[in-house]
Design a protein around this motif. Structure first.
Motif, PDB file in Angstrom:
ATOM      1  N   ALA A   1      54.338  82.887  47.545  1.00  0.00           N
ATOM      2  CA  ALA A   1      54.191  83.668  48.785  1.00  0.00           C
ATOM      3  C   ALA A   1      53.403  82.882  49.694  1.00  0.00           C
ATOM      4  O   ALA A   1      53.158  82.811  51.006  1.00  0.00           O
ATOM      5  CB  ALA A   1      53.682  85.002  48.600  1.00  0.00           C
TER       6      ALA A   1
ATOM      7  N   ARG B   1      54.488  84.087  53.462  1.00  0.00           N
ATOM      8  CA  ARG B   1      55.088  85.502  52.949  1.00  0.00           C
ATOM      9  C   ARG B   1      54.379  86.303  52.064  1.00  0.00           C
ATOM     10  O   ARG B   1      53.324  85.904  51.553  1.00  0.00           O
ATOM     11  CB  ARG B   1      56.643  85.185  52.458  1.00  0.00           C
ATOM     12  CG  ARG B   1      57.247  84.457  53.440  1.00  0.00           C
ATOM     13  CD  ARG B   1      58.480  83.987  52.582  1.00  0.00           C
ATOM     14  NE  ARG B   1      59.529  84.746  52.129  1.00  0.00           N
ATOM     15  CZ  ARG B   1      60.617  84.663  51.343  1.00  0.00           C
ATOM     16  NH1 ARG B   1      60.530  83.428  50.899  1.00  0.00           N
ATOM     17  NH2 ARG B   1      61.490  85.575  50.839  1.00  0.00           N
ATOM     18  N   SER B   2      54.912  87.473  52.195  1.00  0.00           N
ATOM     19  CA  SER B   2      54.168  88.597  51.147  1.00  0.00           C
ATOM     20  C   SER B   2      54.834  88.413  49.703  1.00  0.00           C
ATOM     21  O   SER B   2      55.816  87.950  49.688  1.00  0.00           O
ATOM     22  CB  SER B   2      54.028  90.026  51.839  1.00  0.00           C
ATOM     23  OG  SER B   2      55.719  90.412  51.663  1.00  0.00           O
ATOM     24  N   LYS B   3      54.262  88.835  48.889  1.00  0.00           N
ATOM     25  CA  LYS B   3      54.631  88.756  47.417  1.00  0.00           C
ATOM     26  C   LYS B   3      55.935  89.835  47.338  1.00  0.00           C
ATOM     27  O   LYS B   3      57.086  89.337  46.722  1.00  0.00           O
ATOM     28  CB  LYS B   3      53.858  89.190  46.306  1.00  0.00           C
ATOM     29  CG  LYS B   3      52.621  88.162  45.943  1.00  0.00           C
ATOM     30  CD  LYS B   3      51.934  88.734  44.857  1.00  0.00           C
ATOM     31  CE  LYS B   3      50.735  89.408  44.885  1.00  0.00           C
ATOM     32  NZ  LYS B   3      49.802  89.252  43.878  1.00  0.00           N
TER      33      LYS B   3
ATOM     34  N   VAL C   1      58.918  87.821  48.621  1.00  0.00           N
ATOM     35  CA  VAL C   1      59.235  86.850  47.870  1.00  0.00           C
ATOM     36  C   VAL C   1      60.190  87.454  46.930  1.00  0.00           C
ATOM     37  O   VAL C   1      61.410  86.942  46.400  1.00  0.00           O
ATOM     38  CB  VAL C   1      58.187  85.996  47.104  1.00  0.00           C
ATOM     39  CG1 VAL C   1      58.799  84.966  46.116  1.00  0.00           C
ATOM     40  CG2 VAL C   1      57.449  85.102  48.402  1.00  0.00           C
TER      41      VAL C   1
END
Ligand code: ADP
Ligand code: NA
Length: 350
Positions: free
Chosen positions: A271, A276-278, A281
């Motif tokens: 991430a 990006r955020s977890k 992902v």
């Protein structure tokens, strides 16, 4: 109110790793657009745990090269080496007299680094957070991008600033210095700001690839536990393929990472590397096995790190340039630090 100013530092010890990059250096780069930034190679800190180093000048140049290779602009901002500006050590001495022994004894990093034989650790290792507070406050910096492992030290920095402000409040006013702020609900006439840690992100603490409960660290004896900024693509691939995991598929929600530290760590790294955020992902990889996720992580890590690696190597071949960056940065940092120290000496009565 204090003007926003970012300060952070990295020690010139050992190889820089992915934790240093995601927890610190990459944030340094992002903050340049919006803030005035000062980034320091903290060599005075490097002698707290180990007094004698084989090649300290080389290590200092290597961190400087990493800063610039990652995208820090040393002309627009300041990049320098701590020992070039003796005001850091001068303010640290004053902070040693502000801070209490009990505050230092509570620091978990000191307990970790001192190990069992605490009586034999250097006094500098115990006083480390006092020097870190001085690094930040000698510029009266307001924002400090660091990894989660530094959170306790930043709280101590606030405690030191607060005690200085309270103990010297009348003298700060009498000297016509300081500014009115509110701390909690309390109005304070402050000379030093209350620093704000900047720790957020999907991987605030990058963990070891061999043990998801330990942080990725320069001092881990196993090189397989970390990805170094200077690792080539083949080494990165080998380390990620060998990283410890559990046998289950990835969950489709973040809650499913609870109790799975290795999976959580690798998803957090993915991430952070892809901004990006977890959760985002896991939208792509939920339900997939590590045999699918790991190769994707290898590709991403190589794509992000290869340009930094290449540029860092190129810069390290030009030590004259690196030294000129440090000289210029040191002169500019020194002028700002001396302005603060003149005022601090005045407040104290020196
Ligand atoms: P190290 O802890 O590896 O000796 P430093 O103390 O020089 O490195 O730390 C440099 C910066 O890197 C600090 O901001 C620290 O919080 C960050 N950092 C170090 N290790 C990690 C990690 N595993 N995860 C996230 N950030 C880290
Ligand atoms: Na650290």
């Amino acid at each position: 109110e204090f003007k926003h100013l970012v300060f952070s530092g990295v020690q010139p010890t050992g190889n820089l790793h992915l934790g240093n990059y995601l927890g610190a250096i990459r944030k340094f780069v992002a903050l340049q657009e919006s803030h005035d930034c000062i980034y320091c190679v903290v060599d005075l800190h490097a002698i707290t745990a180990q007094l004698v180093h084989d090649d300290l000048p080389g290590q200092i140049r290597s961190i400087t090269a990493a800063f610039i290779a990652a995208g820090i602009d040393p002309k627009q901002h300041i990049v320098f080496n701590q020992s070039q500006v003796p005001q850091h050590a001068e303010l640290a001495w004053i902070f040693n007299c502000v801070a209490r022994i009990g505050w230092m004894n509570r620091m978990t990093q000191f307990k970790d680094k001192a190990g069992k034989d605490r009586e034999n650790a250097s006094l500098g290792l115990l006083a480390y957070p006092s020097l870190m507070a001085a690094d930040i406050l000698v510029y009266r910096a307001t924002h400090v991008p660091v990894g989660d492992d530094q959170k306790q030290h930043l709280e101590l920095t606030r405690d030191i600033a607060m005690k200085f402000n309270m103990d010297f409040m009348a003298k700060i006013r009498a000297a016509g210095l300081g500014t009115d702020i509110v701390v909690g609900d309390e109005p304070v006439h402050a000379y030093f700001p209350m620093v704000e840690p900047m720790i957020e992100g999907p991987a605030p603490r990058v963990m070891s690839l061999k043990d998801g409960t330990k942080k990725m660290s320069k001092s881990d004896p196993s090189d397989l536990s970390r990805i170094n900024l200077l690792d080539d693509a083949e080494t990165i691939s080998k380390k990620i393929r060998k990283a410890k995991t559990d046998p289950d598929a990835l969950p489709s929600e973040v809650e499913g990472l609870k109790g799975r530290p290795e999976a959580d760590n690798l998803v957090g790294i993915f991430a952070a590397l892809s901004d990006r955020s977890k959760a985002d992902v896991l939208k792509d990889f939920g339900g997939q096995q590590f045999s699918v996720f790991k190769p994707a992580l290898v590709d991403l890590a190589v794509e992000v790190l290869a340009p930094v690696n290449g540029e860092m190597r190129r810069l390290m071949g030009d030590p004259g340039y690196i030294d000129s960056v440090l000289r210029d940065g040191g002169a500019r940092a020194g002028a700002r630090a001396e302005k603060t120290m003149k005022e601090v000496r005045d407040i104290i009565g020196f």
